[in-house]
Design an enzyme around this catalytic site. Sequence first.
Site: not given
Length: 405
Positions: A145, A230, A259
Site C-alpha cells: 500500500f 515506505d 503519519k
Amino acid sequence: MSSPSIVRTSTAEIYDAHVMKNYARAALTLVRGHGTQVWDDAGQVYLDFTSGIAVSALGHCHPHWVAAVQRQASELIHVSNLFRNPNQGELARRLVGYAGPGRVLFCNSGAEADEALIKLARLHGMRKAGEEGKCYKIVCAKNAFHGRMFGGMSATPQEKIQKGFRPLVPGFAFAELNNVESFAALVDDQTAAILVETIQGEAGINPCTPEFLRGLRRLCDERGLLLMLDEVQCGIGRTGKFYAFEHAGVRADAIAMAKGLGGGFPIGAIWAGEAAAELFQPGNHGTTFGGTPLACAAGLAVLDVIEREQLLAHVSRASVTWHEALGALAREYSQHITAIRGRGFLVGVQMAADPGPWLVSLREHGLLAVASGNNVIRLLPPLNATVAELARSVEIFRAVLTAKA
Ligand SMILES: *Cc1c(COP(=O)(O)O)cnc(C)c1O
C-alpha cells in the site's frame, strides 16, 4: 403560545447529506481527546488504540505539542516555499540526524511522500540511463500500500484500490515479499528502484524480515537501484526504533514518512541519501503547503517529546509484555485468533474471520482499533501509552472474546 421548536441536526445526518461516501465510517462521533482517551458526543470514553491510524503518536493534545502549535500559530503559520522558515530547516536537520547524511523534502501526506519517491526514482533512472524514458521501472511487493494518488496507487496492486481508475501509471512490477529472488527476477535494465513498506500496514501487518531487507540492499547495490522504504506507517518510533528498517541494520537510499511525524498535524516528508538528494533541483518538484512553519513546529514537538520522554525505549520495553499477553490471549482463544504479528506499537491480531463484528464489540467495551487487510485487527496505541493502558487493551479484548465464546 408555543415556543419555536429548536431543530437539532445530528452530525450523522449532516454527514449523510453533505459528505462524500468514500468511507464506511463507524457509527461514532468523536468530540474530545486527552492522552490515550477519546470521548464521543454522548460522553462515552474510549481507549484509543487507533491513534488516528498511527498519526497521533503522542496521544491526544499532549501539552508540549499543544503549546508549540499554539505559539507558532500566533507567530507565523505559512509563508510558502518561496522563502526559508527556521522550523523547516530545523526539522530537516533533526530528521537527517535520524536517517543519516542526506536531505529532506517536505509535503503534506503519506501519498505525497510516496509520489515524491516515485519521481525521485524516475530522475535516478534518467541519470543512470543518460536519457529520459529508458530506465523508469520500480519493483514493489505484492499486497503493498503506497497511497491513493496515481503513482502510489499504481504501486498498490489491490483491486479494491485500483478498480475504476485505470489506466494506471506504467512501470510497476510486483514481487513476493520476503523473497529476494522474486525481486531479482523482475529487475532488468529499465529498473530504477525497489519500493517496499518495511512493515506492510494495510495488508495485515506483514514485516519484511531483516535478511530480506539486507538482500534487497545487496541487489540494489549490484544493479544500481535506489532502495526506497515506505515508512509512512511504521516509522517515527512506532516499532521502538525511529525507523523500522533500523532493526535490520540496513540503510535506505530514500525514505517516505508522514503519519506519526506531525502528531496529528498533516505533514509528510522524504529523506534521500546524498547522491539521490541532488536529483531534485529548482523547478522539478514542489508543493505550496510543504513544510510550513506550523506543520514543522508540530513535527519538532513530536521529536522533542519522543526524545525527552524516551519513547523509543518505552515502546521497546512496554511492547514485550504487551505482545506476550496478546500471544497468551491468542493461544487461549485460538479458534478466533490465529496469529499476532508486528513490532512495538504496530500490532496485527489475525482473526479467523471478518474482524468487522469484533471491532464493533471492542468499541462497545471501550476499545477503538482499526481493521487491516486479510481479517486483521490493528492495534496502534500512541507511543506514550502506559503499561497499564496496554494491559487494559488486552483485558478488553479478553472480555469480548469471553462474551463470544
Ligand atoms: C497511510 C499510508 C500511505 C498514505 O498516506 P496518506 O497520508 O493517507 O496519503 C502510504 N503508505 C503507507 C505505508 C501508509 O500506511
